[in-house]
Design an enzyme around this catalytic site. Structure first.
Site, short mmCIF file in Angstrom:
data_model
loop_
_atom_site.label_atom_id
_atom_site.label_comp_id
_atom_site.label_asym_id
_atom_site.label_seq_id
_atom_site.Cartn_x
_atom_site.Cartn_y
_atom_site.Cartn_z
N THR A 160 0.97 -1.13 0.02
CA THR A 160 -0.08 0.03 -0.02
C THR A 160 0.91 1.14 0.12
OG1 THR A 160 -1.76 -1.21 1.19
CG2 THR A 160 -1.86 1.07 1.34
N CYS A 176 -3.50 -2.37 8.82
CA CYS A 176 -3.97 -1.50 7.91
C CYS A 176 -4.64 -0.25 8.21
CB CYS A 176 -4.84 -2.46 6.77
SG CYS A 176 -3.80 -3.52 5.86
N GLY A 186 -17.13 -2.48 18.77
CA GLY A 186 -16.04 -3.26 19.52
C GLY A 186 -15.04 -2.07 20.44
#
Ligand code: UDX
Length: 435
Positions: A123, A264, A257
């Protein structure tokens, strides 16, 4: 086809192995001699379900090799994938550190033979492929090559099935020749009708960031809605269902959560913010998602503290799950890495268990945490249990046993695995997220 994968980290290893499974001849290269020796001895350095068997099979069948020899691996390759690390820069400014990409480009340039497509798999910020092209040209003015961008969308823990059955494959190319090579690489997916989207190089580079940032926004949105539910007395599980049934919203990635983590989302959201800043633009929604995510971790510390009656000092907390999500041993940016030190600092004793992540966890968490063999050992005599990561083995705990082992039956469920009513009936003081 002959494919070379530079970098045997998470992405390189999974991608290289899956290409070999497609029938291509794949050579994976890494500078780390130890790692290559281990891989050649059949040892897989990461935990990813199914990867060890797939590596073994493809090595046996002669389609997958590991080496430190860049020159040999690059000569004769049809495509060279760059899958080296692009960590957040050590300068602490959120930029992606491209040193490894540029070093690899420089090193491989001299060894190219015949037409080769150099593919950015890591990336990387928009414009990196052009820099790679410039470096290769500078190093080897006669090289016959194109650069391309082929972002990965693999989820840890499900990487092999994500690779074999992707929602889409994105290829950013600037010539028909390069597009043909990449379409050939992905032909087995094309035959099973996985969509292959071809774009410009810059668009492909940006798609990766835009996708991850969108998902991060979605998670922060549901986490914020969970806080709203707590405030007004609504239930986030039903709310997520209620909005997710709208096809335009979709039901995936709406689980509240302790905040997103991993290799990432945290890195890519920051990098995107920096990239757009350079162009005088901003991504305020993404900035807000990042802020909400930090606040969510702090909110979890408060949740735990409140459930203990206002102070964690002198209390023993059993923690189930340490990795940023199940089915991985990856601890990078795991919520546990922010939450547990905050509790320790205020005088709590922490007894933790994780099915696969305890060795990694020791590198990321402060000394003083006790690591135990299983969930029940963690709960013995503890003042509370916190379910931090939703591993399958924590989904069907013997709740009567847990209740009898705890000195106080307080159950903080940061992943909303259990049903609040059932937990109440079992005698627990149950605290979830947004319910
Ligand atoms: C992600 C992307 O999904 C993948 O496409 C990309 O290539 C890499 O980043 P990964 O980091 O492996 O993959 O994990 P993912 O399953 O997406 O979860 C990321 C984080 O979000 C985890 O901490 C997870 O617990 C959290 N999450 C996810 C939620 O809190 N709620 C959700 O509904 C979904």
């Amino acid at each position: 086809m002959n494919i070379t994968m530079i970098g045997t980290g998470y992405v390189g290893l999974v991608t290289g192995t899956c290409f070999a499974e497609f029938g291509h001849h794949v050579t994976c290269v890494d500078k780390l001699t130890d790692k290559i020796e281990q891989l050649n001895a059949g040892h897989i350095p990461i935990y990813e379900p199914g990867l060890d068997a797939l590596v073994a099979k493809n090595r046996e069948e002669g389609r997958l090799q590991f080496t430190t020899d860049v020159a040999g691996a690059v000569a004769g390759a049809d495509a060279v994938f760059l899958a080296v690390g692009t960590p957040t820069s050590r300068r602490g400014d959120g930029y992606a550190d491209l040193t490894y990409i540029y070093e690899a480009s420089k090193e491989l340039a001299a060894h190219l033979q015949g037409y080769t497509v150099i593919v950015d798999k890591s990336t990387v910020p928009v414009g990196t492929a052009r820099q790679v092209a410039r470096i290769i040209k500078e190093e080897n003015s006669t090289a016959d090559f194109d650069v391309a961008s082929n972002p990965e969308f693999l989820r840890e823990g499900a990487a092999i099935s994500d690779f074999m059955r992707p929602d889409r494959v994105v290829i950013g190319v600037e010539s028909d020749r390069a597009e043909q090579v990449l379409r050939e690489v992905y032909k087995p997916l094309y035959l099973q009708e996985s969509p292959i989207l071809s774009t410009t190089v810059e668009t492909a580079e940006l798609i990766k960031y835009a996708a991850n940032a969108f998902l991060a926004v979605k998670i922060s949105y549901i986490n914020e809605m969970a806080a709203v539910c707590e405030a007004v007395g609504a239930d986030i599980t039903a709310l997520a269902k209620g909005i997710g049934m709208d096809g335009r919203i979709g039901s995936k990635f709406l689980h509240p959560g302790p905040g997103y983590g991993g290799s990432c989302f945290p890195k890519d959201t920051l990098a995107l913010m920096r990239i757009v800043q350079e162009y005088g633009e901003s991504v305020r929604i993404v900035e807000a998602a990042v802020e909400v995510n930090s606040a969510q971790k702090a909110r979890m510390v408060k949740k735990i503290r409140d459930a203990l009656g206002g102070s964690e000092a002198g209390k023993t907390i059993a923690v189930l799950g340490l990795t940023f999500k199940p089915e991985t041993d990856d601890m990078r940016e795991s919520p546990a890495v922010s939450i547990l030190p905050a509790l320790l600092e205020k005088g709590a004793t922490i007894r933790a268990h994780d099915p696969k992540g305890m060795e990694e966890a020791k590198k990321y968490l402060p000394d003083g945490i006790q690591y135990v063999e299983n969930a029940y050992e963690a709960c013995e005599g503890a003042d509370m249990v916190v379910l931090m990561t939703e591993w399958n083995q924590y989904r069907a705990l013997d709740l009567d046993r847990i209740a009898s082992l705890l000195s106080k039956p307080i159950f903080v469920d940061l992943r909303n695995v259990y049903d609040p009513q059932t937990m109440k009936e079992k005698g627990f003081t149950y605290v979830g997220v947004g319910r």
